[in-house]
Scaffold this motif. Structure first.
Motif, PDB file in Angstrom:
ATOM      1  N   HIS A 132       0.824  -1.206   0.000  1.00 49.39           N
ATOM      2  CA  HIS A 132       0.000   0.000   0.000  1.00 49.39           C
ATOM      3  C   HIS A 132       0.862   1.262   0.000  1.00 49.39           C
ATOM      4  CE1 HIS A 132      -3.832  -2.082   0.577  1.00 49.39           C
ATOM      5  NE2 HIS A 132      -3.138  -2.944   1.317  1.00 49.39           N
ATOM      6  N   PRO A 133       0.290   2.381  -0.465  1.00 48.38           N
ATOM      7  CA  PRO A 133       1.022   3.649  -0.435  1.00 48.38           C
ATOM      8  C   PRO A 133       1.501   3.981   0.974  1.00 48.38           C
ATOM      9  CG  PRO A 133      -0.976   3.859  -1.746  1.00 48.38           C
ATOM     10  CD  PRO A 133      -1.041   2.520  -1.089  1.00 48.38           C
ATOM     11  N   GLY A 134       2.745   4.440   1.069  1.00 46.99           N
ATOM     12  CA  GLY A 134       3.328   4.819   2.346  1.00 46.99           C
ATOM     13  C   GLY A 134       3.914   3.681   3.147  1.00 46.99           C
ATOM     14  N   GLU A 135       3.930   2.477   2.575  1.00 42.04           N
ATOM     15  CA  GLU A 135       4.352   1.289   3.314  1.00 42.04           C
ATOM     16  C   GLU A 135       5.752   0.852   2.912  1.00 42.04           C
ATOM     17  OE1 GLU A 135       2.034  -2.784   4.600  1.00 42.04           O
ATOM     18  OE2 GLU A 135       1.963  -2.226   2.484  1.00 42.04           O
ATOM     19  N   MET A 136       6.523   0.366   3.884  1.00 42.24           N
ATOM     20  CA  MET A 136       7.801  -0.283   3.621  1.00 42.24           C
ATOM     21  C   MET A 136       7.664  -1.765   3.945  1.00 42.24           C
ATOM     22  SD  MET A 136      11.609   0.589   5.116  1.00 42.24           S
ATOM     23  CE  MET A 136      13.079  -0.227   4.447  1.00 42.24           C
ATOM     24  N   ASP A 183       7.012   6.470  -7.161  1.00 43.61           N
ATOM     25  CA  ASP A 183       5.950   5.948  -6.300  1.00 43.61           C
ATOM     26  C   ASP A 183       6.419   4.725  -5.521  1.00 43.61           C
ATOM     27  OD1 ASP A 183       4.008   7.839  -7.156  1.00 43.61           O
ATOM     28  OD2 ASP A 183       3.737   6.684  -9.003  1.00 43.61           O
ATOM     29  N   ILE A 184       7.277   3.916  -6.149  1.00 40.63           N
ATOM     30  CA  ILE A 184       7.711   2.660  -5.541  1.00 40.63           C
ATOM     31  C   ILE A 184       9.220   2.530  -5.707  1.00 40.63           C
ATOM     32  CG2 ILE A 184       7.400   0.152  -5.470  1.00 40.63           C
ATOM     33  CD1 ILE A 184       4.851   0.770  -7.302  1.00 40.63           C
ATOM     34  N   VAL A 185       9.909   2.194  -4.618  1.00 38.50           N
ATOM     35  CA  VAL A 185      11.341   1.889  -4.667  1.00 38.50           C
ATOM     36  C   VAL A 185      11.520   0.397  -4.406  1.00 38.50           C
ATOM     37  CG1 VAL A 185      13.607   2.264  -3.619  1.00 38.50           C
ATOM     38  CG2 VAL A 185      12.015   4.185  -3.884  1.00 38.50           C
ATOM     39  N   PHE A 186      12.213  -0.277  -5.316  1.00 37.62           N
ATOM     40  CA  PHE A 186      12.593  -1.673  -5.133  1.00 37.62           C
ATOM     41  C   PHE A 186      14.079  -1.712  -4.800  1.00 37.62           C
ATOM     42  CE2 PHE A 186       8.891  -2.045  -7.940  1.00 37.62           C
ATOM     43  CZ  PHE A 186       8.162  -3.032  -7.284  1.00 37.62           C
ATOM     44  N   ALA A 187      14.417  -2.348  -3.678  1.00 35.86           N
ATOM     45  CA  ALA A 187      15.805  -2.413  -3.228  1.00 35.86           C
ATOM     46  C   ALA A 187      16.203  -3.869  -3.018  1.00 35.86           C
ATOM     47  CB  ALA A 187      15.979  -1.625  -1.933  1.00 35.86           C
ATOM     48  N   ARG A 210      14.045   4.215   4.537  1.00 41.10           N
ATOM     49  CA  ARG A 210      12.896   4.287   5.432  1.00 41.10           C
ATOM     50  C   ARG A 210      12.166   5.617   5.266  1.00 41.10           C
ATOM     51  NH1 ARG A 210       8.964   1.662   7.981  1.00 41.10           N
ATOM     52  NH2 ARG A 210       7.905   3.212   6.699  1.00 41.10           N
ATOM     53  N   ALA A 211      12.939   6.689   5.146  1.00 42.09           N
ATOM     54  CA  ALA A 211      12.342   8.019   5.009  1.00 42.09           C
ATOM     55  C   ALA A 211      11.614   8.184   3.676  1.00 42.09           C
ATOM     56  CB  ALA A 211      13.415   9.096   5.154  1.00 42.09           C
ATOM     57  N   SER A 212      12.050   7.442   2.655  1.00 39.21           N
ATOM     58  CA  SER A 212      11.426   7.580   1.337  1.00 39.21           C
ATOM     59  C   SER A 212      10.073   6.888   1.254  1.00 39.21           C
ATOM     60  CB  SER A 212      12.357   7.041   0.246  1.00 39.21           C
ATOM     61  OG  SER A 212      12.505   5.645   0.336  1.00 39.21           O
ATOM     62  N   ALA A 213       9.738   6.048   2.257  1.00 40.20           N
ATOM     63  CA  ALA A 213       8.415   5.417   2.317  1.00 40.20           C
ATOM     64  C   ALA A 213       7.479   6.361   3.056  1.00 40.20           C
ATOM     65  CB  ALA A 213       8.491   4.068   3.021  1.00 40.20           C
ATOM     66  N   GLY A 214       6.746   7.142   2.320  1.00 44.65           N
ATOM     67  CA  GLY A 214       5.841   8.125   2.912  1.00 44.65           C
ATOM     68  C   GLY A 214       5.273   9.004   1.824  1.00 44.65           C
ATOM     69  N   SER A 255       6.119   4.018  -1.601  1.00 47.28           N
ATOM     70  CA  SER A 255       6.385   2.751  -0.909  1.00 47.28           C
ATOM     71  C   SER A 255       7.762   2.218  -1.245  1.00 47.28           C
ATOM     72  CB  SER A 255       5.328   1.708  -1.292  1.00 47.28           C
ATOM     73  OG  SER A 255       4.032   2.157  -0.956  1.00 47.28           O
ATOM     74  N   VAL A 256       8.258   1.333  -0.360  1.00 44.81           N
ATOM     75  CA  VAL A 256       9.547   0.667  -0.543  1.00 44.81           C
ATOM     76  C   VAL A 256       9.351  -0.828  -0.365  1.00 44.81           C
ATOM     77  CG1 VAL A 256      11.893   0.359   0.356  1.00 44.81           C
ATOM     78  CG2 VAL A 256      10.886   2.657   0.260  1.00 44.81           C
TER      79      VAL A 256
END
Length: 246
Positions: A36-40, A166-170, A190-194, A198-199
């Motif tokens: 979901h949006p904002g979720e890591m 919108d989404i970071v895949f690491a 962590r800060a980029s999820a918001g 999402s991450v």
């Protein structure tokens, strides 16, 4: 109700066997999940459990056999290669253990590259802000070969921060970093999820995994267990149990 940024349903993936007559090897077995949006979300599990394969299928880097993946509202298997690449450029950022920086470009040019490829206007202020966020304001004119491994990874993070996908895949983003630099990288992820972003991260690092809102523990290509806001000790216990019962 807010729609998930990623929705996978009954995801199946196989690879060819070692010989022509060998049966295909099942790597992902009916995985379903939402992000979901904002979720890591962290993905962990024993070696060979399908972690990286799942990440690549969710991000459109690897095709899947059956099931579905909706990324930013688009079903990936229905897209041709060009449309899939355009979707990733608009919505997705990647952070890999290998950095994937262009050796001939400066740090600043590497950060700007995804926006240029997406034919978006390159905001100098956004690049300056991203360099400041990773503590490398004075390294913008340096090429990757002039930077340490930790500095290169922070430039890779800055590339994502500047684009604000919108989404970071690491995939194992701290695998080749010392503890202090790894901690900085994780703080930035962590800060980029918001703010609706999402991450999704694959990691072997228990401390890294425990930073996530949810941890998915894989075993033999299935989601063995889901943990919410776990401690590193709880992540270790879940991985150990997954390995023991594999």
């Amino acid at each position: 109700m807010i729609e998930p940024l990623i929705r996978a349903a009954n995801l199946e993936k196989t690879f060819p066997g070692t010989g022509r007559k060998e049966p295909r090897v099942s790597v992902l077995r009916g995985i379903s999940l939402d992000v979901h949006p904002g979720e890591m979300v962290s993905i962990v599990g024993p070696s060979g459990s399908g972690k990286s394969t799942l990440l690549y299928c969710l991000s459109g880097l690897e095709p899947y056999d059956t099931g579905s993946v909706h990324l930013a509202g688009r079903e990936l298997s229905s897209l041709r290669r060009g449309a899939l690449a355009a979707l990733r450029r608009r919505h997705v950022g990647f952070v890999f253990q290998s950095f994937n920086l262009i050796p001939s470009l400066t740090a600043r040019e590497n950060i700007a590259l995804p926006a240029r490829l997406a034919r978006q206007r390159v905001q100098r202020a956004a690049i300056d802000r991203a360099l400041a966020d990773v503590g490398l304001t004075d390294r913008g004119g340096h090429r990757p070969g002039q930077l340490s491994g930790g500095q290169q990874q922070r430039i890779a993070i800055a590339r994502v921060l500047a684009l604000r996908p919108d989404i970071v895949f690491a995939d194992e983003p701290t695998g080749s970093l010392d503890t202090a630099t790894g901690t900085d990288v994780l703080r930035l992820l962590r800060a980029s999820a918001g703010d609706g972003r999402s991450v999704v991260m694959v990691t072997h690092d228990l401390e890294a995994a425990a930073l996530a809102d949810r941890v998915l523990v894989l075993r033999d290509g299935t989601i063995h267990r889901e943990l919410r806001h776990p401690t590193p000790e709880q992540v270790l216990e879940a991985i150990t149990l997954a390995g023991a019962s594999a």
